[in-house]
Every structure is written in C-alpha cells, then in structure tokens.
Design a protein around this motif. Structure first.
Motif, short mmCIF file in Angstrom:
data_model
loop_
_atom_site.label_atom_id
_atom_site.label_comp_id
_atom_site.label_asym_id
_atom_site.label_seq_id
_atom_site.Cartn_x
_atom_site.Cartn_y
_atom_site.Cartn_z
N GLY A 72 0.78 -1.22 0.00
CA GLY A 72 0.00 0.00 0.00
C GLY A 72 0.81 1.27 0.00
O GLY A 72 0.24 2.38 -0.05
N ARG A 73 2.14 1.17 0.07
CA ARG A 73 2.97 2.36 0.05
C ARG A 73 3.11 2.87 -1.38
O ARG A 73 3.32 2.10 -2.31
CB ARG A 73 4.35 2.08 0.65
CG ARG A 73 4.28 1.53 2.07
CD ARG A 73 5.56 1.77 2.85
NE ARG A 73 6.75 1.24 2.22
CZ ARG A 73 7.27 0.04 2.48
NH1 ARG A 73 6.66 -0.77 3.32
NH2 ARG A 73 8.37 -0.35 1.91
N VAL A 74 3.05 4.17 -1.54
CA VAL A 74 3.10 4.78 -2.86
C VAL A 74 4.54 4.84 -3.36
O VAL A 74 5.46 5.17 -2.61
CB VAL A 74 2.51 6.20 -2.81
CG1 VAL A 74 2.62 6.88 -4.17
CG2 VAL A 74 1.06 6.16 -2.36
N ASN A 75 4.72 4.49 -4.64
CA ASN A 75 6.05 4.63 -5.24
C ASN A 75 6.08 5.89 -6.12
O ASN A 75 5.06 6.50 -6.40
CB ASN A 75 6.40 3.39 -6.05
CG ASN A 75 5.34 3.07 -7.09
OD1 ASN A 75 4.35 3.77 -7.23
ND2 ASN A 75 5.53 1.98 -7.81
N ASP A 76 7.28 6.26 -6.53
CA ASP A 76 7.46 7.45 -7.36
C ASP A 76 6.96 7.16 -8.78
O ASP A 76 7.51 6.28 -9.46
CB ASP A 76 8.95 7.81 -7.39
CG ASP A 76 9.21 9.16 -8.04
OD1 ASP A 76 8.41 9.58 -8.88
OD2 ASP A 76 10.24 9.78 -7.71
N PRO A 77 5.98 7.90 -9.27
CA PRO A 77 5.44 7.61 -10.60
C PRO A 77 6.38 7.98 -11.73
O PRO A 77 6.13 7.61 -12.88
CB PRO A 77 4.17 8.47 -10.65
CG PRO A 77 4.46 9.63 -9.75
CD PRO A 77 5.28 9.03 -8.63
N LEU A 78 7.47 8.69 -11.43
CA LEU A 78 8.37 9.18 -12.48
C LEU A 78 9.48 8.20 -12.82
O LEU A 78 10.27 8.47 -13.73
CB LEU A 78 8.98 10.51 -12.05
CG LEU A 78 8.00 11.61 -11.61
CD1 LEU A 78 8.76 12.86 -11.20
CD2 LEU A 78 7.00 11.91 -12.72
N ASN A 79 9.54 7.06 -12.11
CA ASN A 79 10.68 6.16 -12.29
C ASN A 79 10.44 4.99 -13.22
O ASN A 79 11.37 4.25 -13.54
CB ASN A 79 11.14 5.63 -10.93
CG ASN A 79 11.88 6.68 -10.13
OD1 ASN A 79 12.47 7.59 -10.70
ND2 ASN A 79 11.85 6.57 -8.82
N ALA A 80 9.20 4.78 -13.66
CA ALA A 80 8.94 3.67 -14.58
C ALA A 80 9.72 3.84 -15.88
O ALA A 80 10.16 2.86 -16.49
CB ALA A 80 7.45 3.56 -14.87
N ALA A 81 9.93 5.09 -16.30
CA ALA A 81 10.69 5.34 -17.53
C ALA A 81 12.12 4.82 -17.42
O ALA A 81 12.67 4.28 -18.38
CB ALA A 81 10.71 6.83 -17.84
N VAL A 82 12.71 4.92 -16.23
CA VAL A 82 14.08 4.43 -16.04
C VAL A 82 14.11 2.91 -16.11
O VAL A 82 15.06 2.33 -16.63
CB VAL A 82 14.65 4.92 -14.69
CG1 VAL A 82 16.08 4.45 -14.51
CG2 VAL A 82 14.58 6.43 -14.61
N VAL A 83 13.07 2.28 -15.57
CA VAL A 83 13.00 0.82 -15.67
C VAL A 83 13.00 0.40 -17.14
O VAL A 83 13.76 -0.50 -17.54
CB VAL A 83 11.75 0.29 -14.95
CG1 VAL A 83 11.63 -1.22 -15.17
CG2 VAL A 83 11.80 0.61 -13.46
#
Length: 381
Positions: A188-199
């Motif tokens: 349930g903890r929120v992750n940074d939405p801006l990091n999927a691009a780096v993945v």
C-alpha cells in the motif's frame, strides 16, 4: 586516539549544522573550492569534481586543511554531481575537513545500470588515492546514494582494507525486488510515478515487436524520449501530483513515430500497463540482471558499513537496507538507521509526532557520527 576524538567532535558540529532538520535545504557552506579533474575510466575518461575544505585556494589546494577523504558515489541521475542537492552535500562534507571526489559516472548519467560502472568507480577511487592533496597513508571513506550503493559495495569488496568506512544512503540488495517496488509499490505504500521510464530504459534491449519496437534505431528513439521525460520531470515535486507528468508525456510523444508512441506513454505512466511490459522484458532477459546483486561479493568486504534509509522512501523501499544489513553482518561490522527525517534524496520537512522525536534524534546522531568517522588523515594521532 585523542586527536581522532577531537576531529570527530569538530566534524559532528559541522555536519549537524548543515544536515540537521533545523537547516534550510538550500543553505550551504561558503568558501569551498571545487575543481574539475579527469578520471581514466574503462570506456574513456570522464569528469569528476573535487572539493577541498574551506580555506583552500587554486594556488594551494590543501594548505594542510585536508583531514580525510571521501569518494562520493552518485545514483542514477542525468545530472550526476551537478544536481544541486548533490553539490550541496559535497560542499558540506568538504566543510567537515574531507577531500571529496564526486565522479560523473557515464552509465549512471545515461540512467543505465551497466557493468562498466563498477570499473569506473574503481578508477575514481584510484584517482582519489593519487590526488596530491591527499595526506600520505590516508584511507578514504566511501559514501553512496541510492543506486550508487551497488558500485560502492562492489568497491568495498574489491579494495578491502584500503577503505576506512562505507556509508550507504537509500541502497538496495535485491535488484528484482527494487524494480518490483518501482513498478507496483509495496504493502500500500506509494512509489514514485516518475521512475517507470528508467526501468524501461534499462530493459530496452528486451523490448520487441510485441511493444512496437522493431530494431536498435527504435530503441535509440525511445531512450532519448524517456531521457527527455526524466529531464523535464525529475526534481519537480509538482510533477507527482494531479497527473502533471502525464501532460509532459503527451507533450513529448509527438516527436516519436506512431508505432512507438504507446510504449513511450506506458513508460511515462501516462497510460496503464507498464508493469506488464517491464515484467515481460525482464523475463526475456533470462537472468541478465543477476550480476547487479551486490551480496555475493560481501565475503570480501572489510570496512565497517553504516546503512541509512528513509522509512518513507518512494524509490527504494527501506526493507532493502534490512536485507543489506543481514547479509553484511556475516562478514563485517554493519549498522542500520531507519529514519523519518530524510526521504530518498533530501531532508524531510514534515513534522514528526512528539513520541518519535527522541528516536529520530538518536538515529540522526548515529548517522552523523558515521559520517564524521568516514576517514582520517594519516597524521591524526
């Protein structure tokens, strides 16, 4: 020994002044000299910034002011040591009496985790050891941030007793679990939405026709587009709110051919489905990322290691530092401080509940003490 205690106390005062929650995050020490140098890396030379303690000049870099040295290992960021938060931290360490070397790691500036980073950080350590301002016999310390933990811990394994101490801020043990958190969050903890691009930048070699990617030319276009997205959104807290990053993605997508636009928007989380695409690409790698796990190298680590992690980190979950501590304790002294005073990259400004204040102050004391003991000059009694 008394000399080291006095030096540690002096450093604690300096570090607490600049890194405590009572100090504005933009404030920094004045009079710190910074010069550029070149490091001979595996794929060619790259730049590093060297910081000197207050009072050093271009004519006399050390002037007897250097009382230790620190290799500062950045994480995945296109600006590298040029990031204002990183530059400020480098200046704070220099003000504490350290000679600080901060390298512009080429692969990390390109937001890619590649084996060359291990060779480049080793070359950076050699450059610090060879610096004329370093007092003879000084054992440098190593401080890493975020994804810099992997090359820093690999360096600790390679260089053994040449390193005085290692401090790891927001590091990771299991790469697959870290990527899973970047894609899905945790409990349930929120992750940074801006990091999927780096993945997706890192799994680009395993994207194919199913995602509309036909060849290396397509991959190059996507890589540059996702880099542009990161440059436009990182470091801007407003981009994490109200879908602002989606607006930026829609602005950038028009530069791409139509077949690539859908996967680009997925990588920016402007469309749903990045989790499936990234997971499928990782599965196609057939274990190609297994080399990133630093724990297999821990039997060779000799220096004591201090781990620091923010409990609210939205990039790398704090459980990764728990795993690092458990793996390190079998081979060297390792301590862990979990704190709410710091997020992934900077001091937290939010208030803490009164009952948490004492434990947070104790954690901060332990963190600053480890930083004050990173390295000592060889002439320190």
């Amino acid at each position: 020994m008394r000399g080291r205690r006095r030096e540690t106390a002096r450093r604690l005062v300096t570090l607490a002044r600049w890194l405590g929650p009572w100090t504005q995050s933009e404030a920094m020490p004045l009079g710190i000299l910074r010069v550029s140098t070149e490091v001979a890396g595996r794929g060619g030379s790259f730049e590093a910034w060297v910081y000197f303690p207050r009072g050093a000049t271009t004519e006399n870099h050390s002037a007897g002011l250097v009382r230790g040295a620190v290799l500062l290992v950045p994480g995945l960021h296109f600006r590298g040591p040029e990031d204002p938060r990183f530059d400020r931290f480098s200046r704070v360490l220099a003000d504490a009496g350290y000679l600080v070397l901060a390298p512009f790691l080429p692969s990390y500036r390109a937001l890619r985790v590649e084996p060359e980073v291990v060779f480049d950080i080793n070359a950076s350590f050699d450059a610090l050891l060879a610096h004329p301002a370093l007092p003879r016999g000084t054992k440098p310390g190593v401080f890493s941030i975020s994804f810099g933990s992997m090359p820093a811990l690999r360096l600790a394994a390679m260089r053994g007793e040449e390193i005085e101490r290692v401090v790891v801020f927001g590091g990771f043990a299991n790469f697959a679990e870290t990527i899973h958190f970047a894609l899905h969050g945790k409990d349930g903890r929120v992750n940074d939405p801006l990091n999927a691009a780096v993945v997706l930048i890192n799994v680009l070699p395993f994207l194919g026709e199913e995602e509309g990617v036909c060849d290396d030319a397509d991959r190059a276009l996507l890589r540059e587009a996702w880099m542009a997205f990161c440059r436009a959104t990182w470091g801007r807290s407003e981009m994490k709110k109200d879908g602002a990053h989606k607006v930026e993605a829609e602005r950038l997508v028009s530069s791409l051919p139509a077949p690539l636009q859908q996967v680009f928007l997925l990588g920016c989380r402007a469309r749903d489905g990045v989790e499936h695409v990234a997971s499928a690409a990782i599965a196609r790698s057939s274990g190609g990322f297994a080399w990133i796990d630093p724990r297999v190298h821990f039997p060779s680590v000799k220096a004591p290691v201090t781990l620091v992690h923010g409990v609210d980190d939205d990039v790398i979950p704090f459980e990764q530092s728990l795993a690092l501590r458990d793996a390190l304790c079998a081979h060297t002294r390792a301590e862990l401080f979990l704190t709410g005073l710091y997020s992934h990259t900077q001091a937290e400004s939010r208030a803490r509940r009164p009952k948490e204040v004492w434990s947070e102050l104790r954690a901060m004391q332990g963190i600053l003490l480890a930083m004050a003991r990173l390295s000592f000059s060889s002439n320190e009694p």
